[in-house]
Motif scaffolding. Structure first.
Motif, PDB file in Angstrom:
ATOM      1  N   ILE A 198       0.811  -1.222   0.000  1.00  0.00           N
ATOM      2  CA  ILE A 198       0.000   0.000   0.000  1.00  0.00           C
ATOM      3  C   ILE A 198       0.845   1.272   0.000  1.00  0.00           C
ATOM      4  O   ILE A 198       0.300   2.374  -0.089  1.00  0.00           O
ATOM      5  CB  ILE A 198      -0.990   0.027   1.190  1.00  0.00           C
ATOM      6  N   LEU A 199       2.157   1.124   0.075  1.00  0.00           N
ATOM      7  CA  LEU A 199       3.043   2.283  -0.045  1.00  0.00           C
ATOM      8  C   LEU A 199       3.532   2.466  -1.480  1.00  0.00           C
ATOM      9  O   LEU A 199       4.227   3.434  -1.779  1.00  0.00           O
ATOM     10  CB  LEU A 199       4.241   2.145   0.897  1.00  0.00           C
ATOM     11  N   THR A 200       3.172   1.533  -2.366  1.00  0.00           N
ATOM     12  CA  THR A 200       3.527   1.652  -3.777  1.00  0.00           C
ATOM     13  C   THR A 200       2.450   2.454  -4.493  1.00  0.00           C
ATOM     14  O   THR A 200       1.342   2.655  -3.977  1.00  0.00           O
ATOM     15  CB  THR A 200       3.640   0.266  -4.436  1.00  0.00           C
ATOM     16  N   ALA A 201       2.775   2.910  -5.705  1.00  0.00           N
ATOM     17  CA  ALA A 201       1.811   3.692  -6.488  1.00  0.00           C
ATOM     18  C   ALA A 201       0.531   2.901  -6.728  1.00  0.00           C
ATOM     19  O   ALA A 201      -0.581   3.428  -6.610  1.00  0.00           O
ATOM     20  CB  ALA A 201       2.433   4.110  -7.818  1.00  0.00           C
ATOM     21  N   ARG A 202       0.685   1.629  -7.055  1.00  0.00           N
ATOM     22  CA  ARG A 202      -0.479   0.776  -7.310  1.00  0.00           C
ATOM     23  C   ARG A 202      -1.311   0.583  -6.038  1.00  0.00           C
ATOM     24  O   ARG A 202      -2.539   0.657  -6.070  1.00  0.00           O
ATOM     25  CB  ARG A 202      -0.004  -0.577  -7.841  1.00  0.00           C
ATOM     26  N   GLY A 203      -0.631   0.350  -4.932  1.00  0.00           N
ATOM     27  CA  GLY A 203      -1.335   0.164  -3.664  1.00  0.00           C
ATOM     28  C   GLY A 203      -2.064   1.418  -3.217  1.00  0.00           C
ATOM     29  O   GLY A 203      -3.196   1.362  -2.739  1.00  0.00           O
ATOM     30  N   LEU A 204      -1.425   2.568  -3.368  1.00  0.00           N
ATOM     31  CA  LEU A 204      -2.060   3.841  -3.001  1.00  0.00           C
ATOM     32  C   LEU A 204      -3.302   4.093  -3.845  1.00  0.00           C
ATOM     33  O   LEU A 204      -4.310   4.604  -3.339  1.00  0.00           O
ATOM     34  CB  LEU A 204      -1.066   4.987  -3.166  1.00  0.00           C
ATOM     35  N   THR A 205      -3.241   3.716  -5.110  1.00  0.00           N
ATOM     36  CA  THR A 205      -4.398   3.888  -5.988  1.00  0.00           C
ATOM     37  C   THR A 205      -5.589   3.080  -5.486  1.00  0.00           C
ATOM     38  O   THR A 205      -6.724   3.572  -5.447  1.00  0.00           O
ATOM     39  CB  THR A 205      -4.046   3.467  -7.428  1.00  0.00           C
ATOM     40  N   LYS A 206      -5.318   1.841  -5.100  1.00  0.00           N
ATOM     41  CA  LYS A 206      -6.405   0.987  -4.615  1.00  0.00           C
ATOM     42  C   LYS A 206      -6.980   1.507  -3.297  1.00  0.00           C
ATOM     43  O   LYS A 206      -8.204   1.518  -3.093  1.00  0.00           O
ATOM     44  CB  LYS A 206      -5.904  -0.446  -4.428  1.00  0.00           C
ATOM     45  N   MET A 207      -6.098   1.961  -2.410  1.00  0.00           N
ATOM     46  CA  MET A 207      -6.565   2.410  -1.098  1.00  0.00           C
ATOM     47  C   MET A 207      -7.286   3.750  -1.169  1.00  0.00           C
ATOM     48  O   MET A 207      -8.226   4.004  -0.401  1.00  0.00           O
ATOM     49  CB  MET A 207      -5.384   2.484  -0.137  1.00  0.00           C
TER      50      MET A 207
END
Length: 227
Positions: A95-104
């Motif tokens: 969730i600290l990656t760009a993809r993870g942040l997008t989902k959260m």
């Protein structure tokens, strides 16, 4: 040969989704996003987790649906517990990656983490946060970006979630990555009143002074007794 490797990789990614989908479907796991299969299968992203999770190899195989060993019920229960914890620690990194942040941020937009219990925050959506990055210390908390305070989850089932599965950085990084999601700070403050009149701040100061005076007298009396 390339087709076989491609097919094998596709099957691995597909099988990885099965355990994740089951985990995501469990009541109480609504705070988690689904970690991309490619992220899990890249062992570089899991560096160091083998020292933090018991039965790491078996837990990883369970998450990726590659567990072939015939385990007894007790051992399977232990591996299942380790698999959940391993997924949570992977989740904290993802969730600290760009993809993870997008989902959260999508979950945040839909208030899937809940809303601030503070009345004057006007139902501001909250974000999950850990008070520690070390596992097993505190359960997950909810951070309100409006009043900038943290609260316990309302649902009991969320109290079982380890705060380390979200970490101390996540909500603040998300709000920096998506500044448009940062709410305006509210100037509203609760004002104590007695019969409709505001409690004068001097009265509060006098009460504090009286308490300090009483505490000082007690300490002096205790010192005389000890002598």
């Amino acid at each position: 040969m390339e087709d076989q490797m491609s097919a094998g990789s596709s099957e691995s990614a597909e099988s990885t989704a099965y355990w994740i989908e089951w985990f995501q479907s469990l009541k109480g796991n609504e705070f988690y996003c689904d970690v991309d299969e490619d992220y899990i299968l890249d062992r570089f992203n899991l560096t160091g987790l083998n020292t933090e999770v018991q039965h790491y190899a078996l837990a990883f195989d369970m998450i990726t649906d590659a567990l072939e060993e015939d385990l007894d019920d007790d051992m399977r229960a232990e591996v299942e517990k380790s698999a959940r914890h391993l997924y949570g620690l992977i989740h904290a990194r993802f969730i600290l990656t760009a993809r993870g942040l997008t989902k959260m941020q999508e979950k945040f937009r839909h208030a899937e983490f809940g809303r601030c219990p503070r009345v004057l925050c006007d139902n501001q959506p909250v974000l999950p946060v850990g008070l520690w990055d070390v596992a097993g210390v505190k359960c997950v908390k909810l951070y309100c970006p409006r009043c900038e305070d943290v609260y316990n989850p309302i649902s009991r089932r969320h109290l079982a979630i380890d705060g380390a599965h979200f970490g101390t950085t996540f909500p603040h990084l998300l709000l920096q990555a998506y500044p448009n999601l940062m709410p305006a700070k509210t100037p509203k403050r609760y004002v104590p009143k007695i019969f409709g009149f505001k409690v004068h701040h001097i009265a509060n100061e006098h009460r504090k002074q009286d308490q300090l005076k009483e505490q000082m007298q007690q300490r002096l009396h205790q010192a005389q007794v000890n002598e």
